[in-house]
Design a protein around this motif. Structure first.
Motif, PDB file in Angstrom:
ATOM      1  N   ILE A 186       0.828  -1.192   0.000  1.00 37.96           N
ATOM      2  CA  ILE A 186       0.000   0.000   0.000  1.00 37.96           C
ATOM      3  C   ILE A 186       0.868   1.250   0.000  1.00 37.96           C
ATOM      4  CG2 ILE A 186      -1.742   1.300   1.249  1.00 37.96           C
ATOM      5  CD1 ILE A 186      -2.726  -1.352   2.429  1.00 37.96           C
ATOM      6  N   GLU A 187       1.932   1.270   0.856  1.00 38.46           N
ATOM      7  CA  GLU A 187       2.740   2.479   0.976  1.00 38.46           C
ATOM      8  C   GLU A 187       3.462   2.810  -0.328  1.00 38.46           C
ATOM      9  OE1 GLU A 187       6.549   1.731   3.387  1.00 38.46           O
ATOM     10  OE2 GLU A 187       5.256   0.055   3.841  1.00 38.46           O
ATOM     11  N   TYR A 188       3.831   1.778  -1.107  1.00 37.69           N
ATOM     12  CA  TYR A 188       4.530   2.018  -2.362  1.00 37.69           C
ATOM     13  C   TYR A 188       3.600   2.553  -3.447  1.00 37.69           C
ATOM     14  CZ  TYR A 188       8.122  -0.561   0.035  1.00 37.69           C
ATOM     15  OH  TYR A 188       9.045  -0.957   0.953  1.00 37.69           O
ATOM     16  N   GLN A 189       2.312   2.436  -3.216  1.00 44.25           N
ATOM     17  CA  GLN A 189       1.322   2.967  -4.151  1.00 44.25           C
ATOM     18  C   GLN A 189       0.913   4.385  -3.761  1.00 44.25           C
ATOM     19  OE1 GLN A 189      -1.806   0.071  -3.921  1.00 44.25           O
ATOM     20  NE2 GLN A 189      -0.596  -1.515  -4.913  1.00 44.25           N
ATOM     21  N   LYS A 190       1.637   4.971  -2.840  1.00 44.30           N
ATOM     22  CA  LYS A 190       1.388   6.345  -2.381  1.00 44.30           C
ATOM     23  C   LYS A 190       0.047   6.479  -1.676  1.00 44.30           C
ATOM     24  CE  LYS A 190       5.113   8.041  -4.456  1.00 44.30           C
ATOM     25  NZ  LYS A 190       6.320   7.869  -3.796  1.00 44.30           N
ATOM     26  N   ARG A 191      -0.398   5.417  -1.054  1.00 43.52           N
ATOM     27  CA  ARG A 191      -1.644   5.447  -0.290  1.00 43.52           C
ATOM     28  C   ARG A 191      -1.270   5.449   1.192  1.00 43.52           C
ATOM     29  NH1 ARG A 191      -3.984   0.497  -3.367  1.00 43.52           N
ATOM     30  NH2 ARG A 191      -5.088   0.143  -1.417  1.00 43.52           N
ATOM     31  N   THR A 192      -0.658   6.544   1.610  1.00 44.31           N
ATOM     32  CA  THR A 192      -0.084   6.643   2.944  1.00 44.31           C
ATOM     33  C   THR A 192      -1.115   6.450   4.046  1.00 44.31           C
ATOM     34  OG1 THR A 192       1.551   8.160   2.036  1.00 44.31           O
ATOM     35  CG2 THR A 192       1.356   8.087   4.419  1.00 44.31           C
ATOM     36  N   ALA A 193      -2.272   7.067   3.925  1.00 47.12           N
ATOM     37  CA  ALA A 193      -3.289   6.962   4.978  1.00 47.12           C
ATOM     38  C   ALA A 193      -3.701   5.501   5.180  1.00 47.12           C
ATOM     39  CB  ALA A 193      -4.505   7.823   4.649  1.00 47.12           C
ATOM     40  N   GLU A 194      -3.887   4.780   4.093  1.00 44.25           N
ATOM     41  CA  GLU A 194      -4.263   3.365   4.202  1.00 44.25           C
ATOM     42  C   GLU A 194      -3.132   2.543   4.801  1.00 44.25           C
ATOM     43  OE1 GLU A 194      -6.287   1.521   0.725  1.00 44.25           O
ATOM     44  OE2 GLU A 194      -6.214   3.573  -0.063  1.00 44.25           O
TER      45      GLU A 194
ATOM     46  N   ALA B  39      -3.125   0.336   8.155  1.00 45.52           N
ATOM     47  CA  ALA B  39      -2.780  -1.091   8.123  1.00 45.52           C
ATOM     48  C   ALA B  39      -1.678  -1.412   9.135  1.00 45.52           C
ATOM     49  CB  ALA B  39      -2.348  -1.498   6.719  1.00 45.52           C
ATOM     50  N   TYR B  40      -0.652  -0.562   9.214  1.00 47.14           N
ATOM     51  CA  TYR B  40       0.414  -0.804  10.195  1.00 47.14           C
ATOM     52  C   TYR B  40      -0.090  -0.580  11.611  1.00 47.14           C
ATOM     53  CZ  TYR B  40       3.779  -1.322   6.422  1.00 47.14           C
ATOM     54  OH  TYR B  40       4.458  -1.767   5.313  1.00 47.14           O
ATOM     55  N   GLY B  41      -1.032   0.342  11.783  1.00 48.87           N
ATOM     56  CA  GLY B  41      -1.651   0.532  13.098  1.00 48.87           C
ATOM     57  C   GLY B  41      -2.415  -0.698  13.535  1.00 48.87           C
ATOM     58  N   VAL B  42      -3.145  -1.290  12.613  1.00 50.18           N
ATOM     59  CA  VAL B  42      -3.882  -2.527  12.909  1.00 50.18           C
ATOM     60  C   VAL B  42      -2.902  -3.642  13.252  1.00 50.18           C
ATOM     61  CG1 VAL B  42      -5.341  -4.332  11.878  1.00 50.18           C
ATOM     62  CG2 VAL B  42      -5.923  -1.916  11.556  1.00 50.18           C
ATOM     63  N   ALA B  43      -1.822  -3.750  12.469  1.00 54.49           N
ATOM     64  CA  ALA B  43      -0.815  -4.787  12.723  1.00 54.49           C
ATOM     65  C   ALA B  43      -0.167  -4.597  14.093  1.00 54.49           C
ATOM     66  CB  ALA B  43       0.247  -4.776  11.631  1.00 54.49           C
ATOM     67  N   ALA B  44       0.155  -3.356  14.439  1.00 56.97           N
ATOM     68  CA  ALA B  44       0.786  -3.083  15.738  1.00 56.97           C
ATOM     69  C   ALA B  44      -0.183  -3.353  16.887  1.00 56.97           C
ATOM     70  CB  ALA B  44       1.283  -1.639  15.787  1.00 56.97           C
ATOM     71  N   ALA B  45      -1.455  -3.039  16.702  1.00 57.68           N
ATOM     72  CA  ALA B  45      -2.450  -3.306  17.743  1.00 57.68           C
ATOM     73  C   ALA B  45      -2.682  -4.807  17.904  1.00 57.68           C
ATOM     74  CB  ALA B  45      -3.767  -2.599  17.408  1.00 57.68           C
ATOM     75  N   ALA B  46      -2.675  -5.530  16.789  1.00 64.08           N
ATOM     76  CA  ALA B  46      -2.902  -6.975  16.832  1.00 64.08           C
ATOM     77  C   ALA B  46      -1.738  -7.703  17.493  1.00 64.08           C
ATOM     78  CB  ALA B  46      -3.117  -7.517  15.423  1.00 64.08           C
TER      79      ALA B  46
END
Length: 194
Positions: A1-9, A13-20
């Motif tokens: 996602i980050e390489y597609q310049k979709r920073t917010a997404e 996604a990394y927030g979800v991963a860190a919370a999980a």
């Protein structure tokens, strides 16, 4: 996602991963890097959380350095980058960062030592080669700087900055025709930059 310049997404996604998985230091480092563009303090918090989770993760120290540098705390950033290369001597981006910050602080011997240490591990790394040329120029080692920019140009023949910087060094030696040729080549490669 980050390489597609979709920073917010990607941040989400990394927030979800860190919370999980709060023990996922890598997710924290990725989120930290993404946060550099919007919330530097959050980037530092995530980097430091990653260090707490996995203190020997070189990437976490490197990301901490990036966040500290973004927060304009160069001495602390330098310490983080130095810790990075203690943990992983092959972390080339950290060697570049050490050399860059030492050069900016006008500690040219330390800057050159860092660039050379990185080049010992990857002799063709163009970021390190370019930084080394910059350091030699800053040290007023004009002849060596010209040679170093020649190495950069051989590796990156479309680098307008390398031609321009070599032209500056050639001007210092009163080699005006060669300098003019380099300035023209730089302008040809990147007319907007000059």
């Amino acid at each position: 996602i980050e390489y597609q310049k979709r920073t917010a997404e990607a941040l989400k996604a990394y927030g979800v991963a860190a919370a999980a998985d709060p023990a996922d230091a890598r997710a924290l480092t990725y989120r930290s890097l993404l946060e550099l563009g919007s919330d530097k303090a959050a980037a530092l918090r995530d980097a430091e959380a990653a260090i707490r989770v996995e203190p020997k993760l070189a990437r976490a120290r490197y990301v901490q350095g990036r966040a500290l540098e973004a927060l304009e705390r160069p001495d602390e950033a330098l310490a983080a980058y130095r810790e990075t290369v203690k943990l992983d001597e092959d972390y080339l981006d950290a060697w570049v960062a050490v050399a860059f910050l030492e050069r900016k602080a006008e500690r040219y011997d330390a800057a050159l030592a860092a660039a050379d240490a990185g080049l010992k591990r990857a002799s063709k790394n163009t970021d390190l080669l370019f930084e080394r040329a910059m350091i030699l120029g800053a040290r007023d080692e004009t002849t060596r700087a010209i040679e170093a920019y020649g190495v950069v140009i051989a590796a990156l023949p479309k680098s307008a900055a390398a031609y321009y910087n070599r032209g500056q060094q050639l001007s210092k030696k009163s080699e005006h025709e060669a300098a003019l040729a380099d300035f023209r080549k730089a302008a040809e490669l990147d007319p907007k930059d000059l």
